[in-house]
Motif scaffolding. Sequence first.
Motif, PDB file in Angstrom:
ATOM      1  N   VAL A   1      69.841 113.496 -10.395  1.00 50.56           N
ATOM      2  CA  VAL A   1      69.751 112.781  -9.120  1.00 50.56           C
ATOM      3  C   VAL A   1      70.836 113.276  -8.170  1.00 50.56           C
ATOM      4  N   SER A   2      72.028 113.499  -8.701  1.00 51.58           N
ATOM      5  CA  SER A   2      73.133 113.998  -7.886  1.00 51.58           C
ATOM      6  C   SER A   2      72.808 115.370  -7.314  1.00 51.58           C
ATOM      7  N   ASN A   3      72.165 116.225  -8.107  1.00 43.60           N
ATOM      8  CA  ASN A   3      71.783 117.558  -7.636  1.00 43.60           C
ATOM      9  C   ASN A   3      70.744 117.473  -6.520  1.00 43.60           C
ATOM     10  N   ILE A   4      69.816 116.526  -6.633  1.00 44.72           N
ATOM     11  CA  ILE A   4      68.800 116.360  -5.587  1.00 44.72           C
ATOM     12  C   ILE A   4      69.463 115.907  -4.293  1.00 44.72           C
ATOM     13  N   ARG A   5      70.380 114.957  -4.385  1.00 42.04           N
ATOM     14  CA  ARG A   5      71.077 114.485  -3.180  1.00 42.04           C
ATOM     15  C   ARG A   5      71.844 115.631  -2.518  1.00 42.04           C
ATOM     16  N   GLU A   6      72.492 116.439  -3.351  1.00 37.82           N
ATOM     17  CA  GLU A   6      73.256 117.559  -2.810  1.00 37.82           C
ATOM     18  C   GLU A   6      72.339 118.618  -2.204  1.00 37.82           C
TER      19      GLU A   6
END
Length: 321
Positions: free
Chosen positions: A41-46
């Motif tokens: 999820v963090s990678n998608i936000r980034e």
Amino acid sequence: MLPGGVEYPLGKSQVYWILGIPHGPRKVRMVARSEGMKMAVSNIRERYASDVGVPLVKVIDVVESVCVDQEHEFKTAFLMLLLGDFLCPTTYRRLESKLLAACTVAMDAVNYDWCSLVLDKLAEHGRHFAEKFYKDGYAKGCGGCTYFLAILYLDRLNRRPLNWGMFPRVKAWSVQDVNLAKAEDKIGSGDYGSLKCIDVAYGENHPMMPRDTMGPEHMAYEIAGLVLSGLGIELPAARMGVGGVGARMGGVMGGVGVGLGGVMGGDMSEGEVIRPRRRGGRVELRHRTNRREVSEGMDPVGRILITEEEGVRQEDMEGFV
């Protein structure tokens, strides 16, 4: 409640019939609990640089630009676009932040229950729409999969069914067919509801289609019952309705015919009666002799299976009846 005062309970089976999306055994998660999912999820936000939803314009750019060998990135972006634009859309053209965790399972999406997710999000947006509408007297729009609601409504209009039985139902309706149904259902004030609605269920015959049984097949069944009763063979009572007499004649008569061959060629105790048995999709005939037990029957694809103590053999019964 639809026009005509008809209420329809909604379930994920209707979503599956209309949209044809997977309804696997796993529940789609809205919250990232494992460390791996939190990292994804963090990678998608980034990747999409957004804390309040993801603009679909950015997602479309990724879908159109990724290389064919970037399977994981493409599937993730495509699932985000599918959720944000079709299955769980909002009124502001952004993918909800709540759905980012769901997008992390793109590589294994077929094993998840997307039908329930679509229905749950539609109900959520419907509640928000109702609150806004009853408070202010109007609402700008409603999120959720309104395509599902549109096809559900069109399929229940009191008119000749369109390509009934086609799956998924969204394939059955072209733009021209939708416009024609809208014109027929429109009333003078500009609203809709002229045709009223009828109760239908996917997977069953449409109530406006003929439901008569085939009379000659029913008569043949009765005649066969009279003939075989003289030989001590009792047939089960014929059932009228969809797939009734017509569907059972081939299986029953095929099984009885082969059963007679076995009976007449074997040793039977005096007064022994052969009774057909129904198990799932086959009709069985069973009789006992002094030496062995023979079980004969017809399977759903039209072949006779004869099982004996000495082994198993098969006979092709095509053209028997």
